[in-house]
Design a protein around this motif. Structure first.
Motif, mmCIF file in Angstrom:
data_model
loop_
_atom_site.group_PDB
_atom_site.id
_atom_site.type_symbol
_atom_site.label_atom_id
_atom_site.label_comp_id
_atom_site.label_asym_id
_atom_site.label_seq_id
_atom_site.Cartn_x
_atom_site.Cartn_y
_atom_site.Cartn_z
ATOM 1 N N CYS A 88 0.833 -1.203 0.000
ATOM 2 C CA CYS A 88 0.000 0.000 0.000
ATOM 3 C C CYS A 88 0.870 1.256 0.000
ATOM 4 C CB CYS A 88 -0.909 0.010 1.223
ATOM 5 S SG CYS A 88 -2.218 -1.242 1.188
ATOM 6 N N ALA A 89 1.998 1.179 0.704
ATOM 7 C CA ALA A 89 2.922 2.306 0.728
ATOM 8 C C ALA A 89 3.476 2.566 -0.663
ATOM 9 C CB ALA A 89 4.054 2.038 1.721
ATOM 10 N N PRO A 121 3.148 9.094 12.821
ATOM 11 C CA PRO A 121 4.602 8.935 12.681
ATOM 12 C C PRO A 121 5.005 8.168 11.425
ATOM 13 C CG PRO A 121 3.765 7.561 14.472
ATOM 14 C CD PRO A 121 2.655 8.463 14.061
ATOM 15 N N PHE A 122 4.190 7.202 11.009
ATOM 16 C CA PHE A 122 4.511 6.465 9.789
ATOM 17 C C PHE A 122 4.373 7.375 8.573
ATOM 18 C CE2 PHE A 122 3.205 3.595 6.269
ATOM 19 C CZ PHE A 122 4.374 2.877 6.168
ATOM 20 N N LYS A 123 3.344 8.200 8.559
ATOM 21 C CA LYS A 123 3.164 9.155 7.467
ATOM 22 C C LYS A 123 4.350 10.116 7.389
ATOM 23 C CE LYS A 123 0.056 12.870 5.959
ATOM 24 N NZ LYS A 123 -1.165 13.651 6.287
ATOM 25 N N ARG A 125 7.403 9.502 8.456
ATOM 26 C CA ARG A 125 8.555 8.732 7.978
ATOM 27 C C ARG A 125 8.559 8.619 6.462
ATOM 28 N NH1 ARG A 125 9.256 2.130 8.695
ATOM 29 N NH2 ARG A 125 10.731 1.914 6.952
ATOM 30 N N MET A 126 7.379 8.390 5.876
ATOM 31 C CA MET A 126 7.272 8.217 4.433
ATOM 32 C C MET A 126 7.308 9.548 3.674
ATOM 33 S SD MET A 126 7.027 4.900 3.655
ATOM 34 C CE MET A 126 8.404 4.785 4.815
ATOM 35 N N GLY A 127 7.122 10.650 4.395
ATOM 36 C CA GLY A 127 7.191 11.959 3.763
ATOM 37 C C GLY A 127 5.977 12.321 2.932
ATOM 38 N N TRP A 128 4.819 11.757 3.286
ATOM 39 C CA TRP A 128 3.607 12.010 2.510
ATOM 40 C C TRP A 128 2.847 13.224 3.037
ATOM 41 C CZ3 TRP A 128 2.430 6.230 3.487
ATOM 42 C CH2 TRP A 128 3.099 5.451 2.535
ATOM 43 N N ALA A 129 2.224 13.948 2.109
ATOM 44 C CA ALA A 129 1.390 15.094 2.482
ATOM 45 C C ALA A 129 -0.089 14.817 2.243
ATOM 46 C CB ALA A 129 1.817 16.329 1.695
ATOM 47 N N VAL A 130 -0.432 13.648 1.700
ATOM 48 C CA VAL A 130 -1.838 13.358 1.391
ATOM 49 C C VAL A 130 -2.652 13.268 2.681
ATOM 50 C CG1 VAL A 130 -1.256 12.130 -0.726
ATOM 51 C CG2 VAL A 130 -1.491 10.869 1.410
ATOM 52 N N PRO A 131 -3.910 13.676 2.651
ATOM 53 C CA PRO A 131 -4.770 13.510 3.831
ATOM 54 C C PRO A 131 -4.914 12.030 4.176
ATOM 55 C CG PRO A 131 -5.782 14.995 2.225
ATOM 56 C CD PRO A 131 -4.611 14.357 1.543
ATOM 57 N N TRP A 132 -4.813 11.723 5.464
ATOM 58 C CA TRP A 132 -4.900 10.331 5.914
ATOM 59 C C TRP A 132 -5.708 10.313 7.200
ATOM 60 C CZ3 TRP A 132 0.050 6.741 6.082
ATOM 61 C CH2 TRP A 132 -0.363 5.398 6.179
ATOM 62 N N TYR A 133 -6.695 9.420 7.255
ATOM 63 C CA TYR A 133 -7.621 9.380 8.372
ATOM 64 C C TYR A 133 -7.690 7.981 8.971
ATOM 65 C CZ TYR A 133 -9.268 13.832 6.493
ATOM 66 O OH TYR A 133 -9.337 15.126 6.041
ATOM 67 N N SER A 134 -7.987 7.945 10.248
ATOM 68 C CA SER A 134 -8.244 6.685 10.941
ATOM 69 C C SER A 134 -9.738 6.421 11.002
ATOM 70 C CB SER A 134 -7.685 6.742 12.364
ATOM 71 O OG SER A 134 -8.138 5.621 13.115
ATOM 72 N N SER A 135 -10.108 5.166 10.682
ATOM 73 C CA SER A 135 -11.514 4.759 10.766
ATOM 74 C C SER A 135 -11.726 3.796 11.932
ATOM 75 C CB SER A 135 -11.938 4.089 9.454
ATOM 76 O OG SER A 135 -11.175 2.907 9.221
#
Length: 214
Positions: A88-89, A121-123, A125-135
């Motif tokens: 997925c990464a 923290p994982f986001k 580490r990966m250097g991503w700027a995309v919106p990411w949400y927890s469900s």
């Protein structure tokens, strides 16, 4: 490893033109399939899902950020995992700048079952700027088959789901899961054009982008 036959430029051109006819037939079939996909019926999303993101609580409607369409990446990251799925990464690495989607009235967000405190923290580490949400506090993953029950245990599935908004009403229009995501990423698409294909190193597994050795 089997390598392609060495031929003259003339023989290569003849073989390329023969293959081009088949590629054009596939392209026309793909365009027809895409048109049929756009004609799929839609279903209204009734549950009031609540997600957790960088700005706190958010609804599915909030994830649209005011735009008409929303693409959700079902990123495999179970609550007990310490990091997200490497496959997925690799897919998320290929999404690119969201301005191209935004200019076409479409938002993009990743959603995982892991708590946001573990996603953050994982986001980073990966250097991503995309919106990411927890469900993690909703049934969103189960309802859209990104998490399925097998032998009584939840199992994660990668996927994409597409949604359409009409004012405050949200509709589900399409979902795709598992290996069907491969052609949607640029890495697989580019490697499919090469002579050695997707596994020129003999099937080397996907890793986080900061774990590859030159």
């Amino acid at each position: 490893m089997s390598l392609p036959e060495i031929v003259s430029r003339e023989r290569w051109r003849a073989a390329r033109e023969a293959l081009l006819l088949k590629e054009e037939a596939v392209r026309r079939a793909r365009e027809a399939l895409a048109a049929e996909r756009r004609r799929l019926p839609r279903v209204e999303v009734d549950p009031e899902y609540v997600f957790e993101g960088g700005d706190g609580k958010a609804t599915l409607l909030d994830l649209f950020e005011g735009r008409s369409q929303l693409v959700v990446h079902h990123f495999m990251f179970a609550p007990e995992w310490q990091a997200g799925c490497p496959c997925c990464a690799a897919f998320l690495d290929q999404v690119g700048h969201l301005a191209h989607l935004h200019a076409r009235d479409t938002s993009f967000a990743a959603v995982s079952r892991a708590p946001f405190t573990r996603i953050l923290p994982f986001k980073a580490r990966m250097g991503w700027a995309v919106p990411w949400y927890s469900s993690c506090h909703s049934e969103f993953n189960l309802d859209f088959e990104a998490t399925v029950e097998r032998d009584g245990e939840p199992v994660e599935r990668p996927g994409l789901s597409c949604f359409l908004r009409e004012r405050d009403r949200v509709f589900h229009t399409y979902s795709v899961h598992d290996d069907a995501l491969d052609p949607l990423g640029t890495t697989a698409g580019l490697l499919d054009l090469t002579a050695l294909g997707r596994n020129p190193l003999g099937g080397d597994r996907l890793r986080y982008h900061d774990e590859y050795q030159d």
